[in-house]
Design an enzyme around this catalytic site. Structure first.
Site, PDB file in Angstrom:
ATOM      1  N   MET A   1       0.812  -1.205   0.000  1.00 40.93           N
ATOM      2  CA  MET A   1       0.000   0.000   0.000  1.00 40.93           C
ATOM      3  C   MET A   1       0.856   1.270   0.000  1.00 40.93           C
ATOM      4  SD  MET A   1      -2.895  -1.036  -0.457  1.00 40.93           S
ATOM      5  CE  MET A   1      -4.100  -2.329  -0.239  1.00 40.93           C
TER       6      MET A   1
ATOM      7  N   HIS B   1      -5.166  -6.832  -7.934  1.00 35.66           N
ATOM      8  CA  HIS B   1      -6.191  -5.909  -7.424  1.00 35.66           C
ATOM      9  C   HIS B   1      -7.533  -6.647  -7.403  1.00 35.66           C
ATOM     10  CE1 HIS B   1      -8.059  -2.065  -6.524  1.00 35.66           C
ATOM     11  NE2 HIS B   1      -8.992  -2.369  -7.418  1.00 35.66           N
TER      12      HIS B   1
ATOM     13  N   GLU C   1       0.223   4.830 -13.304  1.00 33.21           N
ATOM     14  CA  GLU C   1      -1.130   5.002 -12.781  1.00 33.21           C
ATOM     15  C   GLU C   1      -1.458   3.835 -11.841  1.00 33.21           C
ATOM     16  OE1 GLU C   1      -0.590   5.130 -16.316  1.00 33.21           O
ATOM     17  OE2 GLU C   1      -0.231   7.251 -15.910  1.00 33.21           O
TER      18      GLU C   1
ATOM     19  N   GLU D   1     -10.186 -15.902  -2.803  1.00 32.91           N
ATOM     20  CA  GLU D   1      -9.933 -17.278  -3.279  1.00 32.91           C
ATOM     21  C   GLU D   1      -9.448 -17.270  -4.714  1.00 32.91           C
ATOM     22  OE1 GLU D   1     -12.703 -20.548  -2.772  1.00 32.91           O
ATOM     23  OE2 GLU D   1     -13.559 -19.429  -1.091  1.00 32.91           O
TER      24      GLU D   1
HETATM   25  C1  GAR Z   1      -5.655  -8.173  -1.702  1.00 39.11           C
HETATM   26  O1  GAR Z   1      -7.043  -8.337  -1.785  1.00 39.11           O
HETATM   27  C2  GAR Z   1      -5.126  -7.418  -2.897  1.00 39.11           C
HETATM   28  O2  GAR Z   1      -5.815  -7.724  -4.076  1.00 39.11           O
HETATM   29  C3  GAR Z   1      -5.372  -5.984  -2.474  1.00 39.11           C
HETATM   30  O3  GAR Z   1      -5.007  -5.960  -1.123  1.00 39.11           O
HETATM   31  C4  GAR Z   1      -5.277  -7.238  -0.548  1.00 39.11           C
HETATM   32  C5  GAR Z   1      -4.050  -7.713   0.170  1.00 39.11           C
HETATM   33  O4  GAR Z   1      -4.305  -8.895   0.853  1.00 39.11           O
HETATM   34  N1  GAR Z   1      -4.620  -5.061  -3.261  1.00 39.11           N
HETATM   35  C6  GAR Z   1      -5.078  -3.866  -3.642  1.00 39.11           C
HETATM   36  O5  GAR Z   1      -6.152  -3.419  -3.301  1.00 39.11           O
HETATM   37  C7  GAR Z   1      -4.136  -3.081  -4.547  1.00 39.11           C
HETATM   38  N2  GAR Z   1      -4.751  -1.875  -4.980  1.00 39.11           N
HETATM   39  P1  GAR Z   1      -3.135  -9.880   1.258  1.00 39.11           P
HETATM   40  O6  GAR Z   1      -2.119  -9.028   2.046  1.00 39.11           O
HETATM   41  O7  GAR Z   1      -3.790 -10.894   2.137  1.00 39.11           O
HETATM   42  O8  GAR Z   1      -2.547 -10.441   0.016  1.00 39.11           O
END
Ligand code: GAR
Length: 217
Positions: A92, A111, A145, A174
């Site tokens: 993030m 994402h 972006e 999942e």
């Molecule tokens: C996941 O759902 C990923 O797709 C999302 O953050 C989560 C992380 O979970 N990513 C975004 O939103 C990117 N913009 P995780 O730490 O359990 O993999």
């Protein structure tokens, strides 16, 4: 030779864990050589260590808005470990355009929506508010972006009338865990090529199954 991959995380690291699990297979074309977190308290760090993967913490907070300063330290760690490919797993922190350009074609992100729909924050809430009947997850190459770039793979799930952001995110997670290792496999074996804004896959065919939602009985 297996491609050397770093996973960048900020939190729980479930996608990271799915990648580590997949890469444990002897025939997987990439090895997870390093996990880097920009947060010292990311729960994913412990999971990575449990999976036998080297971890590093590079706190981004002290750098404030100095993104280039943070990336200099990050790049040094990537160089030190001979990293060839990067997977972002819930990382993030935004990058400078220079960093994304330097890694273009070698850095993937996942994402939890069918991009280009619902980029940015709260994609599950965005999907529910839009009333879409299908949502899913997207693995794409990273460009300047946010949550955009050539799409490598997508997986779709139905969205029900009773879904909440929590239930939808569980279902999408999942599919995330399924497609991220597959997308990395394609990249690591050189089966994807970028043509302009589009990613094409060698030997691919569209899935023969349809996913229709809602189903009314
Ligand atoms: C996941 O759902 C990923 O797709 C999302 O953050 C989560 C992380 O979970 N990513 C975004 O939103 C990117 N913009 P995780 O730490 O359990 O993999």
């Amino acid at each position: 030779m297996k491609r050397r991959v770093a996973i960048l995380i900020s939190g729980r690291g479930s996608n990271m864990a799915a990648l580590i699990r997949a890469a444990a297979a002897p025939d997987f074309p990439a090895e997870i050589s390093l996990v880097i977190s920009n947060k010292a308290d990311a729960p994913g760090l412990e999971r990575a260590r449990a999976g036998g993967v080297t971890t590093e913490v590079i706190e981004s907070k002290p750098f404030g808005k100095d993104r280039a300063g943070f990336e200099k330290v990050l790049q040094a760690a990537l160089d030190q470990h001979g990293i060839e490919l990067i997977c972002l797993g819930g990382f993030m922190r935004l990058f400078t355009a220079e960093f994304t350009k330097a890694w273009y074609g070698r850095m993937l992100n996942i994402h939890p929506s069918l991009l280009p729909s619902f980029p940015g924050l709260d994609p599950h809430g965005q999907a529910l508010r839009a009333g879409v009947k299908l949502s899913g997850a997207t693995v794409h190459f990273v460009i300047p972006e946010t949550d955009a770039g050539p799409i490598v793979m997508q997986g779709a799930v139905p969205v029900g009338d009773h879904d909440t952001a929590e239930t939808l995110s569980e279902r999408i997670l999942e599919i995330e865990h399924r497609i991220y290792p597959e997308a990395l496999r394609l990249l690591a074996t050189g089966k994807v090529r970028i043509e302009g804004d589009i990613c094409r896959t060698e030997g691919s065919a569209a899935s023969e199954n349809f996913l229709v939602s809602p189903l009314v009985r």
